[in-house]
Design a protein around this motif. Structure first.
Motif, PDB file in Angstrom:
ATOM      1  N   MET A  57       0.975 -14.090 -16.415  1.00  0.00           N
ATOM      2  CA  MET A  57      -0.328 -14.669 -16.092  1.00  0.00           C
ATOM      3  C   MET A  57      -1.267 -14.612 -17.299  1.00  0.00           C
ATOM      4  N   ASN A  58      -1.832 -15.762 -17.641  1.00  0.00           N
ATOM      5  CA  ASN A  58      -2.756 -15.920 -18.776  1.00  0.00           C
ATOM      6  C   ASN A  58      -2.101 -15.642 -20.128  1.00  0.00           C
ATOM      7  N   GLN A  59      -0.791 -15.629 -20.173  1.00  0.00           N
ATOM      8  CA  GLN A  59      -0.088 -15.478 -21.443  1.00  0.00           C
ATOM      9  C   GLN A  59       0.257 -16.854 -22.004  1.00  0.00           C
ATOM     10  N   LYS A  60       0.435 -16.932 -23.296  1.00  0.00           N
ATOM     11  CA  LYS A  60       0.822 -18.196 -23.913  1.00  0.00           C
ATOM     12  C   LYS A  60       2.182 -18.618 -23.353  1.00  0.00           C
ATOM     13  N   PRO A  71     -12.204 -17.698 -20.643  1.00  0.00           N
ATOM     14  CA  PRO A  71     -11.146 -18.130 -21.571  1.00  0.00           C
ATOM     15  C   PRO A  71     -10.216 -17.008 -21.989  1.00  0.00           C
ATOM     16  N   ASP A  72      -9.004 -17.392 -22.337  1.00  0.00           N
ATOM     17  CA  ASP A  72      -8.047 -16.460 -22.937  1.00  0.00           C
ATOM     18  C   ASP A  72      -8.310 -16.383 -24.435  1.00  0.00           C
ATOM     19  N   PRO A  73      -8.003 -15.248 -25.064  1.00  0.00           N
ATOM     20  CA  PRO A  73      -8.151 -15.169 -26.523  1.00  0.00           C
ATOM     21  C   PRO A  73      -7.272 -16.200 -27.228  1.00  0.00           C
ATOM     22  N   ASP A  74      -7.798 -16.776 -28.311  1.00  0.00           N
ATOM     23  CA  ASP A  74      -7.018 -17.751 -29.070  1.00  0.00           C
ATOM     24  C   ASP A  74      -5.826 -17.101 -29.749  1.00  0.00           C
ATOM     25  N   ALA A  81      -1.658  -6.535 -19.825  1.00  0.00           N
ATOM     26  CA  ALA A  81      -2.362  -7.170 -18.713  1.00  0.00           C
ATOM     27  C   ALA A  81      -3.465  -8.071 -19.232  1.00  0.00           C
ATOM     28  N   GLU A  82      -3.172  -9.339 -19.385  1.00  0.00           N
ATOM     29  CA  GLU A  82      -4.197 -10.313 -19.757  1.00  0.00           C
ATOM     30  C   GLU A  82      -4.778 -10.892 -18.464  1.00  0.00           C
TER      31      GLU A  82
END
Length: 770
Positions: A57-60, A71-74, A81-82
């Motif tokens: 989840m929320n991983q590239k 937003p997710d980190p660039d 755990a993102e």
């Protein structure tokens, strides 16, 4: 006085549980957040299925969380755990192994399900197959996909005009599905496209469009790590955008100061125990707010004017050192008119109207005085007022005075709620489309889309009530529980011929319906989306304009689910038949084909399929971020706005109520009965009150009360609430939604944006009898 009649099915049952009250927290997250998240995930999904999804989840290359749009980190993302506690709970809800089959619906009538509260309804499980409630029916029964599309198409084609149908969109819907949805609706012939933006950040879109030329924020996540001051207004990040806490912690470590402005002292604005670092695990708190301004409900515009006046006075004492006159001269218009207006106010009167001691306002002004690196964040506490648009324009005024737009570490940050609500609007989900957008659709597809403005959410409800809308189609969401004036909205829905809901789980909107009702079950974000043997991915846009991949990893709980794009395309074929000029099969079979055509229609999506496959996605164009204001009305300059101070007057026996979320919910989805940050356990029917107001009214903690609103000569009642003393300004109160939505008048809306005024409801409180 006309009393509004309610029916048992419309809202949560008027029943109480065993309320337990503890001291509110002064910090958010910590290890308790980890255990709470894991408890939900493991209970609903089991360890293998749940952990597999959490790590993606929320991983590239993984899937986008279905809750908030932070937003997710660039660059690097947490391998552990993102996601946050509420993101994990959202996953547990959609990845549950519990499913609702024909046997469930045969055993449970609509009337019996409506007796449950929203928490109990949501916990029943995923809908596993299409179901249909016939006219006069008591139970949903199975229906094939083909028959469902045929029945919906029959209703749509039998209408006297396409404008007798409305098509709602929730913020969960992907870019691809949203684009195809609006394409179908416009080829069908209407712009009746209400969406959840109408109820949340529509005021932001209107105000920002009028001023900076784009209805979106101007900052990126990295700006938070290069700023001097962050102002957070009308927002509770600890509950509503918990991953924001990590960004705030990092900003603090880099030297930023934080000013929190909120009527309630919220844990997530005061402190953060980050469970992903050693200090947080050991229980060490990072202080967040350096200054907490406990503003009265809707006192924000008075506070902003007070700050501007103090800064103006400081500029007179230190010419050229407080205001950015070069920016003002080159990039703005209307400065002199604005200054002439602001000078007419008395700063002490403004402080009194805001409800904040003068010394604290002076402290805030001093923090802003000598820096341009200022980020201003806001959410529903700002937008959902009659004067919501004006308040946001006043926020813009402050940023323009400081030249705090278009430079690193500065800008405007409306924090969006649902995960793709901003993407929906980018994909042309809008009841008031711009002519150039419609012209582009015509150029690419060859049909003439309607140009007349359609109905927004409030207008749709009114139109249903008046018999002008006969078919209500909802792409996701829980329309009844999310909208204002519950009894009025329920009555409106019951007057329709057909209601259709594309859903993953059961909710109250499936139980208050038209003469006929259909539920179409769809895939969730975490589900694998396989079309013709090939795994697909969708894309979403976050609060800061980043478009990125979302690809599910779990096996769907049923083989009878379709993705949203397939549902739209099949419905379009069934409805439009030989009238269509669109190759719906092509788009139903491939998201790549959808993205190929999106880039032809919507600016900023060039090479969509290439750029979206980059690990962190891509940023959409944002002129103000680059220091340009593409505002044709003011010759590409950002105008200062002259706004009015709202009159917040109450009778002696009146209070202002704002609706809020508990920590155990996201929008209308109730994860549990706990609000541990505010110290509320095992209950939701509570009203937070100032102790002085309680004493004046002869109320004590735990008293049972009924809440009344009389806007427009209609008596609206929310019965059986428990009084909880709380640190809130006098004459201000708060209660959870959707329980409080019955009090929000359908005809009390923000000027220009038509957003329901859920944060400013005038109420009376009486002891409950019985």
């Amino acid at each position: 006085m006309r009393e509004q009649v309610k029916h048992p099915a419309e809202e949560n049952p008027e029943e109480l549980h065993d309320l337990r009250v503890t001291e509110p927290k002064t910090w958010a997250a910590g290890m308790r957040a980890v255990t709470a998240a894991m408890d939900d995930v493991l209970h609903e999904t089991g360890p293998i299925r749940g952990l597999k999804a959490l790590f993606k989840m929320n991983q590239k290359g993984g899937f986008d969380c279905s809750s908030c749009a932070w937003p997710d980190p660039d660059d690097d993302r947490s391998p552990i755990a993102e996601y946050c506690e509420n993101g994990a709970k959202a996953l547990a809800e959609e990845a549950t192994t519990k499913k609702l089959t024909a046997e469930f619906f045969a055993a449970n009538s609509v009337a019996d399900l409506a007796k449950l509260n929203d928490y109990e309804i949501g916990k029943k499980g995923r809908i596993a197959q299409p179901v249909y409630l016939p006219k006069g029916g008591t139970h949903y029964r199975p229906i094939t996909w083909g028959d469902a599309f045929k029945k919906i198409a029959g209703h749509l084609n039998a209408l006297a005009s396409p404008d007798e149908a409305a098509f709602y969109t929730s913020g969960r819907t992907s870019n691809e599905a949203s684009f195809m949805y609006q394409l179908f609706v416009r080829e069908y012939g209407t712009n009746n496209m209400p969406d959840c933006s109408n109820m949340c950040h529509e005021s932001s879109g209107v105000a920002l469009g009028d001023t900076i030329g784009i209805g979106k924020g101007t900052v990126t996540l990295n700006d938070f790590y290069d700023t001097d001051v962050i102002i957070i207004m009308g927002q509770n990040p600890g509950t509503n955008h918990p991953r924001m806490l990590t960004a705030l912690e990092k900003a603090k470590h880099k030297g930023s100061k934080i000013i929190a402005i909120n009527p309630l002292h919220e844990a997530g604005l005061m402190g953060f125990k980050n469970p992903q670092n050693v200090k947080g695990v050991l229980g060490i708190t990072t202080q967040l707010a350096d200054l907490y301004l406990q503003v009265k409900i809707n006192g924000d515009i008075a506070l902003l004017k007070a700050l501007e006046l103090l800064l103006y006075n400081a500029e007179q004492q230190e010419p050229g050192k407080v205001f950015d006159h070069a920016f003002i001269a080159d990039k703005t218009t209307g400065y002199n008119q604005f200054i002439n207006d602001i000078r007419q106010y008395d700063v002490n009167d403004l402080a009194l109207e805001a409800g904040i001691p003068m010394g604290q306002i002076e402290q805030a002004a001093n923090m802003l005085k000598h820096t341009r690196k200022i980020i201003i964040c806001w959410a529903m506490g700002i937008t959902q007022h009659v004067n919501g648009v004006d308040t946001i324009k006043e926020i813009v005024n402050l940023a323009l005075l400081k030249g705090a737009i278009g430079i690193p570490g500065a800008g405007l940050c409306p924090v969006r709620g649902h995960s793709n609500v901003q993407g929906n609007r980018t994909m042309l989900i809008y009841d008031k489309p711009f002519p150039k957008q419609l012209d582009k659709l015509q150029e690419v597809f060859g049909f003439n889309p309607p140009h007349e403005h359609g109905y927004d959410t409030v207008e749709t409800i009114t139109a249903m009530h008046e018999g002008k809308v006969k078919v209500m189609f909802s792409m996701g969401g829980n329309f009844l529980s999310a909208t204002p004036d519950t009894a009025y909205t329920a009555d409106a829905l019951r007057k329709t011929k057909l209601t259709v809901n594309v859903s993953t789980k059961l909710n109250r909107a499936h139980l208050v319906v038209g003469e006929e009702s259909i539920i179409l079950p769809t895939l969730s974000r975490s589900d694998k989306d396989v079309v013709n043997g090939e795994e697909q991915f969708i894309s979403c846009e976050n609060s800061m304009g980043v478009v990125q991949i979302s690809k599910g990893v779990l096996e769907p709980i049923s083989k009878e689910l379709l993705n949203e794009t397939q549902i739209v395309c099949e419905l379009a074929k069934a409805t439009l038949g030989n009238r269509t000029v669109v190759n719906w099969d092509k788009y139903a079979n491939s998201y790549d084909e959808v993205r190929n055509v999106i880039e032809k229609v919507i600016p900023g999506f060039e090479d969509y399929n290439v750029r979206v496959r980059k690990p962190a996605g891509f940023y959409l164009p944002n002129a103000p971020r680059e220091g340009r204001f593409e505002n044709e009305k003011t010759r590409n300059k950002a105008p200062f706005s002259v706004t009015k101070l709202p009159e917040n007057k109450l009778a002696a026996d009146e209070y202002v109520l704002m609706s809020i979320r508990s920590h155990d919910q996201f929008n209308t989805t109730i994860y549990g009965m706990e609000d541990r940050y505010r110290g509320i356990h095992n209950e939701r029917r509570v009203i937070f009150m100032n102790v002085n107001d309680m004493a004046q009214a002869g109320l004590e903690a735990g008293d049972k009360v009924d809440l009344f609103n009389y806007h427009g000569g209609v008596e609206r009642v929310a019965r059986l609430f428990l009084v909880v003393p709380y640190n809130i300004p006098e004459k201000n109160t708060a209660a959870y939604y959707p329980e409080a939505n019955v009090l929000v008048p359908i005809n009390s809306v923000a000027e220009r944006s038509n957003t329901p005024t859920s944060k400013y409801v005038v109420i009376k409180i009486r002891k409950h009898i019985g």
